[in-house]
Write a protein that holds these residues in place. Structure first.
Motif, PDB file in Angstrom:
ATOM      1  N   THR A 155      45.948  47.275  49.145  1.00 45.36           N
ATOM      2  CA  THR A 155      46.207  48.433  48.289  1.00 45.36           C
ATOM      3  C   THR A 155      46.463  49.671  49.128  1.00 45.36           C
ATOM      4  O   THR A 155      47.381  50.455  48.840  1.00 45.36           O
ATOM      5  CB  THR A 155      45.033  48.678  47.327  1.00 45.36           C
ATOM      6  OG1 THR A 155      44.788  47.496  46.565  1.00 45.36           O
ATOM      7  CG2 THR A 155      45.351  49.815  46.362  1.00 45.36           C
ATOM      8  N   THR A 161      50.036  45.851  39.671  1.00 46.79           N
ATOM      9  CA  THR A 161      48.860  45.340  40.353  1.00 46.79           C
ATOM     10  C   THR A 161      47.966  44.605  39.372  1.00 46.79           C
ATOM     11  O   THR A 161      47.757  45.055  38.240  1.00 46.79           O
ATOM     12  CB  THR A 161      48.084  46.477  41.055  1.00 46.79           C
ATOM     13  OG1 THR A 161      46.944  45.938  41.722  1.00 46.79           O
ATOM     14  CG2 THR A 161      47.648  47.551  40.079  1.00 46.79           C
ATOM     15  N   ASP A 205      42.915  50.194  41.283  1.00 44.29           N
ATOM     16  CA  ASP A 205      44.073  50.052  42.164  1.00 44.29           C
ATOM     17  C   ASP A 205      45.292  50.773  41.623  1.00 44.29           C
ATOM     18  O   ASP A 205      46.045  51.404  42.379  1.00 44.29           O
ATOM     19  CB  ASP A 205      44.393  48.568  42.369  1.00 44.29           C
ATOM     20  CG  ASP A 205      43.354  47.868  43.228  1.00 44.29           C
ATOM     21  OD1 ASP A 205      42.512  48.568  43.824  1.00 44.29           O
ATOM     22  OD2 ASP A 205      43.375  46.629  43.297  1.00 44.29           O
TER      23      ASP A 205
END
Length: 275
Positions: free
Chosen positions: A45, A66, A74
């Motif tokens: 990330t 994501t 995230d």
């Protein structure tokens, strides 16, 4: 007469059909998909956030999706880059599938998107078996995970079209054996490129974007459809993707037309907005 049906094989075959269709659709509209796989905590990330910022600076039309079991953390982080971001919560499912990805892209992905980065669920087992219709499959591993990671997860690393080492700024502190890691990668995937990166120091930042762009234009060496993981898993002779315990294999033969997974879209500001 009883007929034995391999449910895992049937699920993967269905996924492959969906992946082929999604790849054709996205290729026609000029969008390349980059599928990012890694263990939890690999730093993907953090690296992706740097790559998205760089893409925006270079005026590359990019988006990110994501997937996680829970939380929107995230997506909130990635949205700070200012690009379109969507969070998919899988409610316990350990991977994404092509049909799920296609469903979440429908009506959300901007039509002029050149690159779509998909941050898969943190897991090197289940996600390795599912083609998402990607143009580039990337496996990331941090220097803290050990040089034998490719040998422990041969299907994930064996199907990678690019391997990225993260957190190189602490390589000396954890006695990371770069030569040993590279050798193990080559054992399971001869010829695959390995990149060294650090989101903290900036080492290697931008290389992932460059590789993705070269694949997207059809000029990259990795611009090929991934080998179907079901066949690769049988070929490499390892049962780890089926969770072999005490000589018995327990495969993930879920039927995955999930209606319970849901998404959260993030605006270019770091604020999550539920759709």
């Amino acid at each position: 007469m009883c007929r034995v049906v391999d449910l895992r094989q049937a699920v993967l075959a269905k996924n492959d059909v969906a992946a082929h269709a999604l790849r054709a659709e996205l290729t026609e509209r000029g969008t390349a998909v980059v599928n990012l796989l890694s263990s939890p905590g690999s730093g993907k990330t953090a690296l992706l956030e740097r790559e998205l910022l760089l893409a925006r600076e270079r005026e590359v039309t990019v988006a990110a999706l994501t997937a996680d079991l829970a939380t929107e953390n995230d997506a909130v982080r990635l949205a700070r880059s200012g690009v379109p971001v969507k969070q998919v919560l899988t409610d316990g499912l350990c991977h994404l599938e092509a049909s799920m990805l296609g469903r979440h892209l429908d009506g959300w992905l901007p039509v002029d998107t050149r690159l779509l980065f998909v941050e898969n669920v943190g897991n090197l087992v289940c996600p390795a078996s599912y083609d998402l219709g990607e143009s580039l499959r990337v496996v990331l591993a941090s220097v803290t995970e050990g040089e034998d990671k490719p040998l422990k997860y041969p299907t994930a690393f064996g199907l990678a079209q690019l391997v990225v080492v993260t957190k190189t700024d602490i390589a000396d502190a954890v006695d990371f054996d770069e030569a040993g890691f590279r050798a193990n990668v080559q054992r399971v995937n001869p010829g695959v490129e390995v990149l060294l990166t650090s989101a903290r120091t900036g080492e290697g930042v931008g290389l992932l974007l460059e590789r993705a762009l070269s694949v997207g234009t059809g000029t990259g060496a990795a611009a090929h459809v991934p080998v179907m993981a079901a066949e690769a898993a049988r070929a490499d002779g390892h049962a780890q993707d089926g969770h072999a315990h005490d000589g018995h294999t327990h495969s993930h033969s879920h039927s995955h037309d999930h209606d319970h997974d849901h998404d959260t879209s993030c605006s270019p500001l770091p604020v999550a907005q539920t759709r």
